[in-house]
Motif scaffolding. Structure first.
Motif, PDB file in Angstrom:
ATOM      1  N   LEU A 118       4.068 -20.017  19.146  1.00 35.84           N
ATOM      2  CA  LEU A 118       4.474 -18.701  18.672  1.00 35.84           C
ATOM      3  C   LEU A 118       4.078 -18.498  17.207  1.00 35.84           C
ATOM      4  O   LEU A 118       4.231 -19.409  16.387  1.00 35.84           O
ATOM      5  N   SER A 119       3.581 -17.314  16.906  1.00 38.44           N
ATOM      6  CA  SER A 119       3.210 -16.949  15.536  1.00 38.44           C
ATOM      7  C   SER A 119       3.910 -15.646  15.174  1.00 38.44           C
ATOM      8  O   SER A 119       3.973 -14.724  15.990  1.00 38.44           O
ATOM      9  N   LEU A 120       4.406 -15.587  13.939  1.00 38.39           N
ATOM     10  CA  LEU A 120       5.034 -14.364  13.440  1.00 38.39           C
ATOM     11  C   LEU A 120       4.163 -13.780  12.339  1.00 38.39           C
ATOM     12  O   LEU A 120       3.864 -14.445  11.349  1.00 38.39           O
ATOM     13  N   GLY A 121       3.762 -12.535  12.527  1.00 40.67           N
ATOM     14  CA  GLY A 121       3.039 -11.832  11.484  1.00 40.67           C
ATOM     15  C   GLY A 121       3.961 -10.853  10.778  1.00 40.67           C
ATOM     16  O   GLY A 121       4.604 -10.024  11.424  1.00 40.67           O
ATOM     17  N   ILE A 122       4.064 -10.983   9.464  1.00 42.06           N
ATOM     18  CA  ILE A 122       4.731  -9.978   8.639  1.00 42.06           C
ATOM     19  C   ILE A 122       3.632  -9.422   7.744  1.00 42.06           C
ATOM     20  O   ILE A 122       3.193 -10.075   6.791  1.00 42.06           O
ATOM     21  N   PHE A 123       3.154  -8.239   8.099  1.00 48.74           N
ATOM     22  CA  PHE A 123       1.931  -7.683   7.542  1.00 48.74           C
ATOM     23  C   PHE A 123       2.203  -6.445   6.694  1.00 48.74           C
ATOM     24  O   PHE A 123       3.247  -5.814   6.808  1.00 48.74           O
ATOM     25  N   ARG A 124       1.201  -6.095   5.887  1.00 50.62           N
ATOM     26  CA  ARG A 124       1.239  -4.817   5.163  1.00 50.62           C
ATOM     27  C   ARG A 124      -0.187  -4.290   5.021  1.00 50.62           C
ATOM     28  O   ARG A 124      -1.075  -5.011   4.556  1.00 50.62           O
ATOM     29  N   SER A 125      -0.366  -3.052   5.452  1.00 51.27           N
ATOM     30  CA  SER A 125      -1.662  -2.393   5.318  1.00 51.27           C
ATOM     31  C   SER A 125      -1.551  -1.352   4.208  1.00 51.27           C
ATOM     32  O   SER A 125      -0.654  -0.505   4.230  1.00 51.27           O
ATOM     33  N   ASP A 126      -2.469  -1.423   3.229  1.00 55.23           N
ATOM     34  CA  ASP A 126      -2.386  -0.583   2.029  1.00 55.23           C
ATOM     35  C   ASP A 126      -3.434   0.532   2.058  1.00 55.23           C
ATOM     36  O   ASP A 126      -4.604   0.287   2.414  1.00 55.23           O
ATOM     37  N   TYR A 127      -3.036   1.722   1.636  1.00 57.50           N
ATOM     38  CA  TYR A 127      -3.905   2.897   1.677  1.00 57.50           C
ATOM     39  C   TYR A 127      -3.815   3.707   0.391  1.00 57.50           C
ATOM     40  O   TYR A 127      -2.783   3.729  -0.280  1.00 57.50           O
ATOM     41  N   ILE A 128      -4.903   4.419   0.088  1.00 58.48           N
ATOM     42  CA  ILE A 128      -4.916   5.428  -0.961  1.00 58.48           C
ATOM     43  C   ILE A 128      -5.427   6.723  -0.342  1.00 58.48           C
ATOM     44  O   ILE A 128      -6.328   6.713   0.507  1.00 58.48           O
ATOM     45  N   VAL A 129      -4.838   7.842  -0.758  1.00 62.93           N
ATOM     46  CA  VAL A 129      -5.327   9.144  -0.297  1.00 62.93           C
ATOM     47  C   VAL A 129      -6.714   9.374  -0.893  1.00 62.93           C
ATOM     48  O   VAL A 129      -6.947   9.160  -2.083  1.00 62.93           O
ATOM     49  N   ASN A 130      -7.649   9.802  -0.047  1.00 56.18           N
ATOM     50  CA  ASN A 130      -9.025  10.046  -0.475  1.00 56.18           C
ATOM     51  C   ASN A 130      -9.330  11.540  -0.368  1.00 56.18           C
ATOM     52  O   ASN A 130      -9.052  12.173   0.648  1.00 56.18           O
ATOM     53  N   GLU A 131      -9.893  12.081  -1.452  1.00 57.57           N
ATOM     54  CA  GLU A 131     -10.293  13.485  -1.444  1.00 57.57           C
ATOM     55  C   GLU A 131     -11.811  13.582  -1.337  1.00 57.57           C
ATOM     56  O   GLU A 131     -12.546  13.045  -2.175  1.00 57.57           O
ATOM     57  N   ASP A 132     -12.274  14.227  -0.271  1.00 57.87           N
ATOM     58  CA  ASP A 132     -13.707  14.401  -0.036  1.00 57.87           C
ATOM     59  C   ASP A 132     -14.088  15.834  -0.399  1.00 57.87           C
ATOM     60  O   ASP A 132     -13.828  16.775   0.345  1.00 57.87           O
TER      61      ASP A 132
END
Length: 498
Positions: A118-132
């Motif tokens: 068994l593996s436990l992932g405690i993750f975080r995905s990081d984002y920035i708002v992008n202006e096109d």
């Protein structure tokens, strides 16, 4: 997209009252860090924005919705040892002191014997708002773009809950005053304290279901692996308290250099149970809040402790392979649509498109065709890029015009240890930052982190639990390239959704 006029403009008297209230609320509710002098001296309020920062509701919801797909992607990547080993082959040589040592530790642990599937992932995905600016449709012109995906020691899950509670309190209690009336009902509260604790509890219960408590030992517990002299201790403690208050689960804290002194391995039914010796407790889950940087392994003693823990039967968050799956090199490879399809064969086209839409251009810096393109871009158009090593924790990246000069300091054969990432173009707005009682005012850039927990069985790739468990907003002054709060570059924030 037109951002609201920001920030509110209170009177001088109102501003002083707001700042005093923030400091009192923070210290009274554990939105705090230890001072550099350490425990037993004093604590200080965590660096925070005075007001929640504007964030498009559509982008916020998109980031939350795609988290479980990202959880599954990285769980599947970490399970494919052959692919992961091949993908990191060059990086483990070029970044031998860290990525290479992590992989060597995995090989050593495997030779000794890894028994826990068994593996436990405690993750975080990081984002920035992008202006096109090239898009004429207002909604199409704004999107969220992934900065990085973190698989080890993701921080500020607790303090993010606290600061979102703080900003909501300040808005709803009229502390902000008439100039901020529009904030009422537009803030959001992150549930990440309890969400992260829930993930640990799921792993704890699964371990308990499959492992009868060793006779003669007191109970099963969670073991936090922490840094010596940790200033961000309250961010970790809130999760410990949630585990105890909601589930009756006890946690203990050990530094890597003390692992051998405070634990032992006890062979039981062909596996090595991990025992926390000060209280004679059996460890069900090992949760790393350190081990993400070379500085966490100053001697071979710490690397030995990592191998030792990996061979225990406790569930790890993360395992060595899961940590390796979060390398920047893997993030770069996983921007390829066909590669993602390989790891997410059962995902719907909609889920895949949501995930792919978060990527900017990422290049290797090796001698492959794409790598040669990246090397040329880094020299000729550096203002469009950031150069990233295989590191976490803030303060490691090289930005824009500094890239060519930095590369000159390295032998070209070492360039392959880096990736080149297209810079995200965030919108411009202002806010006030309160750090150690001092106000800093100016343009800020905000980064949204979304937390996820996933528990899976590596022996059959069965996912037992997969949830999005809250979010974090960090902001920094535009004059600062880096954004790490603990590293001293940024502050904790929350969202004003519009």
């Amino acid at each position: 997209m037109v951002y609201p006029s920001y920030p509110p403009q209170p009177s001088e008297k109102e501003e002083s009252f707001i700042n005093d209230t923030i400091i009192d609320w923070s210290l009274g509710n554990g939105l705090a860090m230890l001072t550099p002098e350490g425990k037993g001296v004093t604590a200080v309020h965590a660096p925070v924005t005075v007001y929640p920062s504007p964030f498009p509701r559509s982008g916020f919801e998109s980031a939350l919705n795609v988290q479980t797909t990202f959880n599954e992607l990285y769980a599947n990547v970490s399970d494919n040892t052959e692919w992961l080993t091949e993908a990191l082959k060059d990086v483990t040589v070029l970044d031998h002191d860290f990525t290479g040592k992590l992989y060597e530790s995995y090989v050593k642990a495997k030779e000794i014997g890894i028994t826990q599937p068994l593996s436990l992932g405690i993750f975080r995905s990081d984002y920035i708002v992008n202006e096109d600016g090239s898009k004429t449709n207002e909604e199409d012109s704004v999107s969220i773009k992934q900065v990085e995906f973190n698989t080890v020691s993701v921080s500020f899950g607790s303090l993010s809950s606290k600061v979102s509670q703080l900003h909501t309190y300040l808005a709803d209690s009229d502390t902000y005053g008439p100039s901020a009336e529009f904030l009422k009902g537009k803030t959001a509260i992150s549930k990440s304290i309890d969400g992260l604790a829930d993930g640990l509890a799921v792993a704890y219960k699964e371990y308990a279901k499959n492992n009868v408590l060793v006779s003669g030992y007191s109970k099963q517990v969670v073991l936090f692996i922490v840094q010596p002299g940790e200033r961000n201790v309250f961010d970790q403690r809130h999760i410990e308290y949630s585990l105890y208050n909601n589930y009756g689960i006890t946690s203990y804290r050990v530094t890597l250099d003390n692992v051998r002194l405070e634990t032992k391995l006890l062979e039981t039914n062909g596996v090595q149970k991990l025992i926390y010796t000060p209280t004679n407790a059996e460890v069900s889950v090992v949760y790393y809040r350190s081990g993400y940087a070379p500085t966490d392994y100053p001697t071979e003693e710490e690397w030995d402790a990592r191998v030792y823990l990996e061979t225990s039967h406790a569930i790890k968050s993360p395992t060595l392979l899961t940590q390796l799956s979060g390398a920047k090199k893997i993030q770069q490879i996983l921007t390829d649509k066909e590669t993602i399809r390989k790891f997410l064969p059962n995902s719907t086209p909609q889920n895949l498109e949501q995930l792919l839409a978060t990527f900017v251009d990422l290049y290797p810096m090796d001698t492959s065709p794409n790598g040669l393109i990246a090397r040329k871009l880094a020299q000729e158009q550096p203002e469009k890029f950031v150069l990233k090593p295989q590191r976490e924790g803030g303060g490691n990246n090289v930005y824009k015009e500094n890239i060519p000069g930095f590369l000159k300091t390295l032998p070209e054969e070492q360039w392959g240890a880096y990736i080149l990432m297209e810079l995200i173009k965030p919108p411009e707005f202002k806010n006030k930052i309160l750090r150690a009682g001092e106000i800093y005012f100016g343009g800020v850039i905000s980064e949204l982190g979304v937390f996820g927990t996933i528990l899976w069985d590596s022996s059959n790739s069965k996912i037992l639990h997969n949830e999005q468990v809250g979010w974090l907003l960090r902001s920094k002054l535009q004059s600062s390239n880096e954004g790490g709060v603990a590293a001293g570059f940024g502050c904790i924030d929350s969202v004003y959704l519009f």
